[in-house]
Design a protein around this motif. Structure first.
Motif, PDB file in Angstrom:
ATOM      1  N   MET A   1       0.835  -1.196   0.000  1.00 48.19           N
ATOM      2  CA  MET A   1       0.000   0.000   0.000  1.00 48.19           C
ATOM      3  C   MET A   1       0.873   1.250   0.000  1.00 48.19           C
ATOM      4  SD  MET A   1      -3.164  -0.820   2.551  1.00 48.19           S
ATOM      5  CE  MET A   1      -4.196  -2.250   2.319  1.00 48.19           C
ATOM      6  N   VAL A   2       0.326   2.337  -0.467  1.00 48.23           N
ATOM      7  CA  VAL A   2       1.042   3.609  -0.540  1.00 48.23           C
ATOM      8  C   VAL A   2       0.279   4.633   0.261  1.00 48.23           C
ATOM      9  CG1 VAL A   2       1.978   5.354  -2.071  1.00 48.23           C
ATOM     10  CG2 VAL A   2       1.844   2.993  -2.839  1.00 48.23           C
ATOM     11  N   SER A   3       0.933   5.351   1.164  1.00 50.46           N
ATOM     12  CA  SER A   3       0.242   6.284   2.049  1.00 50.46           C
ATOM     13  C   SER A   3       0.842   7.673   1.953  1.00 50.46           C
ATOM     14  CB  SER A   3       0.319   5.806   3.510  1.00 50.46           C
ATOM     15  OG  SER A   3      -0.283   4.544   3.660  1.00 50.46           O
ATOM     16  N   ALA A   4      -0.012   8.660   2.262  1.00 53.90           N
ATOM     17  CA  ALA A   4       0.439  10.048   2.375  1.00 53.90           C
ATOM     18  C   ALA A   4      -0.443  10.729   3.388  1.00 53.90           C
ATOM     19  CB  ALA A   4       0.349  10.767   1.043  1.00 53.90           C
ATOM     20  N   SER A   5       0.129  11.519   4.295  1.00 49.61           N
ATOM     21  CA  SER A   5      -0.692  12.232   5.276  1.00 49.61           C
ATOM     22  C   SER A   5       0.081  13.416   5.804  1.00 49.61           C
ATOM     23  CB  SER A   5      -1.088  11.305   6.443  1.00 49.61           C
ATOM     24  OG  SER A   5       0.007  11.085   7.294  1.00 49.61           O
ATOM     25  N   SER A   6      -0.642  14.244   6.558  1.00 49.63           N
ATOM     26  CA  SER A   6      -0.025  15.443   7.122  1.00 49.63           C
ATOM     27  C   SER A   6       0.735  15.155   8.398  1.00 49.63           C
ATOM     28  CB  SER A   6      -1.125  16.468   7.426  1.00 49.63           C
ATOM     29  OG  SER A   6      -1.971  15.955   8.420  1.00 49.63           O
ATOM     30  N   GLY A   7       0.476  14.011   9.046  1.00 50.29           N
ATOM     31  CA  GLY A   7       1.140  13.672  10.272  1.00 50.29           C
ATOM     32  C   GLY A   7       0.765  14.567  11.430  1.00 50.29           C
ATOM     33  N   ALA A   8      -0.438  15.142  11.438  1.00 49.63           N
ATOM     34  CA  ALA A   8      -0.861  16.054  12.493  1.00 49.63           C
ATOM     35  C   ALA A   8      -1.144  15.298  13.773  1.00 49.63           C
ATOM     36  CB  ALA A   8      -2.097  16.806  12.044  1.00 49.63           C
ATOM     37  N   LEU A  79      -7.136  16.104   8.384  1.00 46.65           N
ATOM     38  CA  LEU A  79      -7.405  14.677   8.183  1.00 46.65           C
ATOM     39  C   LEU A  79      -7.268  14.356   6.699  1.00 46.65           C
ATOM     40  CD1 LEU A  79     -10.548  14.323  10.494  1.00 46.65           C
ATOM     41  CD2 LEU A  79      -8.196  13.707  11.033  1.00 46.65           C
ATOM     42  N   ASP A  80      -6.051  14.521   6.191  1.00 50.50           N
ATOM     43  CA  ASP A  80      -5.848  14.514   4.747  1.00 50.50           C
ATOM     44  C   ASP A  80      -5.105  13.280   4.242  1.00 50.50           C
ATOM     45  OD1 ASP A  80      -3.400  15.103   5.827  1.00 50.50           O
ATOM     46  OD2 ASP A  80      -3.023  16.886   4.617  1.00 50.50           O
ATOM     47  N   SER A  81      -5.119  12.209   4.984  1.00 50.47           N
ATOM     48  CA  SER A  81      -4.398  11.018   4.566  1.00 50.47           C
ATOM     49  C   SER A  81      -5.048  10.386   3.329  1.00 50.47           C
ATOM     50  CB  SER A  81      -4.354   9.987   5.696  1.00 50.47           C
ATOM     51  OG  SER A  81      -5.654   9.559   6.033  1.00 50.47           O
ATOM     52  N   VAL A  82      -4.214   9.779   2.494  1.00 52.86           N
ATOM     53  CA  VAL A  82      -4.666   9.038   1.311  1.00 52.86           C
ATOM     54  C   VAL A  82      -3.848   7.758   1.238  1.00 52.86           C
ATOM     55  CG1 VAL A  82      -4.937   9.017  -1.193  1.00 52.86           C
ATOM     56  CG2 VAL A  82      -5.221  11.168   0.067  1.00 52.86           C
ATOM     57  N   THR A  83      -4.503   6.626   1.270  1.00 54.56           N
ATOM     58  CA  THR A  83      -3.827   5.339   1.193  1.00 54.56           C
ATOM     59  C   THR A  83      -4.430   4.533   0.054  1.00 54.56           C
ATOM     60  OG1 THR A  83      -3.418   5.314   3.569  1.00 54.56           O
ATOM     61  CG2 THR A  83      -3.217   3.217   2.414  1.00 54.56           C
ATOM     62  N   VAL A  84      -3.615   4.164  -0.921  1.00 51.16           N
ATOM     63  CA  VAL A  84      -4.079   3.437  -2.098  1.00 51.16           C
ATOM     64  C   VAL A  84      -3.691   1.972  -1.990  1.00 51.16           C
ATOM     65  CG1 VAL A  84      -3.811   3.186  -4.601  1.00 51.16           C
ATOM     66  CG2 VAL A  84      -4.012   5.462  -3.580  1.00 51.16           C
ATOM     67  N   ASP A  85      -4.644   1.090  -2.232  1.00 50.73           N
ATOM     68  CA  ASP A  85      -4.385  -0.340  -2.353  1.00 50.73           C
ATOM     69  C   ASP A  85      -4.518  -0.680  -3.836  1.00 50.73           C
ATOM     70  OD1 ASP A  85      -4.485  -3.116  -2.507  1.00 50.73           O
ATOM     71  OD2 ASP A  85      -5.528  -3.332  -0.597  1.00 50.73           O
ATOM     72  N   PRO A  86      -3.399  -0.770  -4.566  1.00 48.48           N
ATOM     73  CA  PRO A  86      -3.493  -0.976  -6.013  1.00 48.48           C
ATOM     74  C   PRO A  86      -4.030  -2.344  -6.406  1.00 48.48           C
ATOM     75  CG  PRO A  86      -1.210  -1.066  -5.286  1.00 48.48           C
ATOM     76  CD  PRO A  86      -2.019  -0.634  -4.098  1.00 48.48           C
ATOM     77  N   THR A  90      -8.629   0.284  -4.464  1.00 48.86           N
ATOM     78  CA  THR A  90      -9.368   1.107  -3.518  1.00 48.86           C
ATOM     79  C   THR A  90      -8.445   2.186  -2.954  1.00 48.86           C
ATOM     80  OG1 THR A  90      -8.844  -0.337  -1.640  1.00 48.86           O
ATOM     81  CG2 THR A  90     -10.899  -0.788  -2.849  1.00 48.86           C
ATOM     82  N   ALA A  91      -9.050   3.190  -2.359  1.00 45.81           N
ATOM     83  CA  ALA A  91      -8.308   4.225  -1.642  1.00 45.81           C
ATOM     84  C   ALA A  91      -9.055   4.551  -0.363  1.00 45.81           C
ATOM     85  CB  ALA A  91      -8.153   5.480  -2.487  1.00 45.81           C
ATOM     86  N   ALA A  92      -8.316   4.684   0.730  1.00 41.34           N
ATOM     87  CA  ALA A  92      -8.864   5.179   1.991  1.00 41.34           C
ATOM     88  C   ALA A  92      -8.471   6.643   2.091  1.00 41.34           C
ATOM     89  CB  ALA A  92      -8.313   4.393   3.171  1.00 41.34           C
ATOM     90  N   ILE A  93      -9.456   7.528   2.193  1.00 36.82           N
ATOM     91  CA  ILE A  93      -9.182   8.962   2.156  1.00 36.82           C
ATOM     92  C   ILE A  93      -9.781   9.652   3.368  1.00 36.82           C
ATOM     93  CG2 ILE A  93      -8.993   9.017  -0.350  1.00 36.82           C
ATOM     94  CD1 ILE A  93     -11.816  10.071  -0.543  1.00 36.82           C
ATOM     95  N   GLY A  94      -9.007  10.531   3.965  1.00 34.08           N
ATOM     96  CA  GLY A  94      -9.481  11.292   5.101  1.00 34.08           C
ATOM     97  C   GLY A  94     -10.366  12.440   4.690  1.00 34.08           C
ATOM     98  N   ALA A  95     -11.102  12.987   5.657  1.00 31.95           N
ATOM     99  CA  ALA A  95     -12.095  14.021   5.382  1.00 31.95           C
ATOM    100  C   ALA A  95     -11.498  15.293   4.805  1.00 31.95           C
ATOM    101  CB  ALA A  95     -12.858  14.354   6.665  1.00 31.95           C
ATOM    102  N   GLY A  96     -10.207  15.531   5.002  1.00 36.46           N
ATOM    103  CA  GLY A  96      -9.582  16.744   4.484  1.00 36.46           C
ATOM    104  C   GLY A  96      -8.838  16.560   3.180  1.00 36.46           C
ATOM    105  N   ALA A  97      -8.806  15.344   2.654  1.00 32.75           N
ATOM    106  CA  ALA A  97      -8.072  15.083   1.415  1.00 32.75           C
ATOM    107  C   ALA A  97      -8.751  15.758   0.234  1.00 32.75           C
ATOM    108  CB  ALA A  97      -7.969  13.581   1.172  1.00 32.75           C
ATOM    109  N   ALA A 104      -3.292  12.131  -7.473  1.00 30.06           N
ATOM    110  CA  ALA A 104      -1.839  11.975  -7.500  1.00 30.06           C
ATOM    111  C   ALA A 104      -1.401  10.651  -6.883  1.00 30.06           C
ATOM    112  CB  ALA A 104      -1.175  13.140  -6.778  1.00 30.06           C
ATOM    113  N   ALA A 105      -2.091  10.206  -5.832  1.00 31.43           N
ATOM    114  CA  ALA A 105      -1.734   8.951  -5.176  1.00 31.43           C
ATOM    115  C   ALA A 105      -2.124   7.742  -6.017  1.00 31.43           C
ATOM    116  CB  ALA A 105      -2.402   8.876  -3.806  1.00 31.43           C
ATOM    117  N   ALA A 106      -3.201   7.857  -6.782  1.00 29.40           N
ATOM    118  CA  ALA A 106      -3.676   6.724  -7.578  1.00 29.40           C
ATOM    119  C   ALA A 106      -2.950   6.592  -8.911  1.00 29.40           C
ATOM    120  CB  ALA A 106      -5.178   6.872  -7.820  1.00 29.40           C
TER     121      ALA A 106
END
Length: 438
Positions: A1-8, A79-86, A90-97, A104-106
């Motif tokens: 999986m590939v993830s990106a977030s703000s780390g807040a 809450l801007d995390s984006v995690t893609v399961d290629p 699917t993608a799990a996306i936070g409310a602020g994404a 870009a993540a996909a």
């Protein structure tokens, strides 16, 4: 999986308003809580319930329904995390994404979300309102591709909602808007689209009625794999505007086609046959470049808007709408006509609350408010609605901007009644806005 977030980290609160894309309507909550985790959202809802305050959520602020006075505003931008399961697509996306972040993540996996035209719009809030994407006729509404949601309801519970767990809430959250809780994340399905044929072809606005008539005729011939819009607007006479359209009233047809470039060229040939264009950017492109098709403005500004779902539209009434809203109008207006149908007319299972699937077109009206009063804009929109008459099926939740006093027409009567029942069940005290009016 590939993830990106703000780390807040931990949430904070302060009695001020957040940065917002829509600047025409002030946000003045009693308390602003900047959520860094889903638990921060839960605590904010519990606090509001304990103090008898209403709650609203804010991600990017593109589609504010109107002035927000008092209560608790939960800013979900962090809450801007984006995690893609290629593999699962699917993608799990936070409310602020934003849609730009999800796209870009996909993209590195040859996948795409069912995003709208603007990369800076919040993906979760847009999907809750239905989600009319640039490939909508091919793949349908974004809400129909939601696999699961995490939502904080009025009782302070953080729920994972799926078709198997709380199916009625799963139905209502997808297409029903924000009246059932604060959604903190979505799991969405992605589609296998790496490239597309698309762009825009622009014509002199003096030929607006002719171009509109030819466009309406053309939409009756294209396959479901082609999604398009027509836009009419006066471009300002400013140096940053491309010279070919600077200071001119322009009518553009924007296209997104999932087939190959050769077939795309064949399909757009009738548009090119309209006559010499002012500009033509139709081409094959990586999906990551799809925001260039519409070139939505990236900067915050003040605007008022309406979205009207139409059963049908004839060239005569369309020409009259352009006449009312064109250069001779008392206010500046941007008119966009979305061609619907195709997969948008399907009713996939599990069902959702997305309304007006039989609509053939969506008419979007947007008016900048700098130097323009809202009353004048409302009066003009009333004239447009009068021209369209019974062809108006209802209003589009995601495209009615700044109309906090206009709360009805977003769903058919039976759907509105069902949503009202859900609101009564999950939010009897009206924490998220009071009784549902439809």
């Amino acid at each position: 999986m590939v993830s990106a977030s703000s780390g807040a980290s931990a949430g904070t609160e302060r009695p001020a308003g957040p940065t917002t894309f829509q600047t025409g309507f002030p946000i003045r909550p009693d308390r602003l809580i900047e959520a860094r985790t889903a638990d921060d959202v839960r605590e904010a809802v519990v606090y509001a319930a304990g103090h008898g305050l209403r709650v609203a959520a804010h991600a990017t602020g593109h589609g504010l329904p109107g002035a927000v006075e008092g209560g608790v505003l939960v800013a979900t931008g962090a809450l801007d995390s984006v995690t893609v399961d290629p593999v699962a697509r699917t993608a799990a996306i936070g409310a602020g994404a934003t849609w730009g972040a999800v796209t870009a993540a996909a993209a590195p996996h040859g996948l795409a979300p069912l995003n709208g035209s603007s990369p800076s719009v919040g993906a979760v809030s847009y999907t809750l309102g239905g989600g009319l994407g640039i490939l909508a006729r091919r793949f349908g509404y974004a809400a129909d591709h939601v696999r699961a949601l995490e939502v904080v309801t009025a009782d302070g519970a953080l729920r994972r909602v799926t078709p198997e767990r709380e199916p009625e809430l799963f139905w209502g959250l997808r297409g029903g808007g924000r009246r059932l809780g604060v959604v903190t994340s979505l799991e969405i399905g992605l589609v296998a689209v790496e490239r597309l044929y698309g762009g825009a072809i622009a014509f002199d606005g003096e030929r607006a009625a002719e171009v509109m008539a030819r466009y309406l005729e053309w939409t009756r011939t294209v396959p479901d794999t082609l999604t398009s819009t027509l836009a009419a607007l006066p471009y300002p006479n400013l140096p940053q505007v491309p010279e070919e359209v600077r200071g001119r009233y322009v009518v553009s047809v924007r296209v997104a086609f999932t087939g190959d470039a050769a077939e795309g060229e064949r399909l757009v040939a009738p548009l090119r046959a309209i006559g010499p264009p002012l500009a033509d950017s139709l081409r094959e492109m990586p999906y990551a470049e799809s925001p260039t098709i519409h070139n939505d403005p990236p900067f915050p500004h003040a605007y008022y808007g309406e979205g009207l779902m139409l059963g049908e539209l004839d060239a005569g009434r369309a020409a009259r709408v352009l006449e009312l809203t064109g250069p001779g109008a008392p206010t500046m207006n941007v008119v966009q006509l979305n061609h619907l149908g195709g997969a948008l007319a399907e009713r996939p299972e599990p069902a959702s609350a997305v309304p007006y699937r039989d609509a053939g077109f969506l008419l979007r009206l947007l008016s900048p408010l700098d130097g323009t009063d809202v009353a004048s804009v409302r009066s003009l929109y009333g004239e447009v609605s009068g021209v369209l008459g019974p062809r108006v099926l209802g209003r589009a939740l995601n495209f009615s901007f700044g109309g906090g006093d206009r709360t009805t027409g977003f769903h058919e009567p039976e759907t509105a009644k069902r949503l009202a029942g859900l609101v009564s069940q999950y939010d009897p005290a009206g924490l998220f806005g009071g009784p549902y009016e439809g």
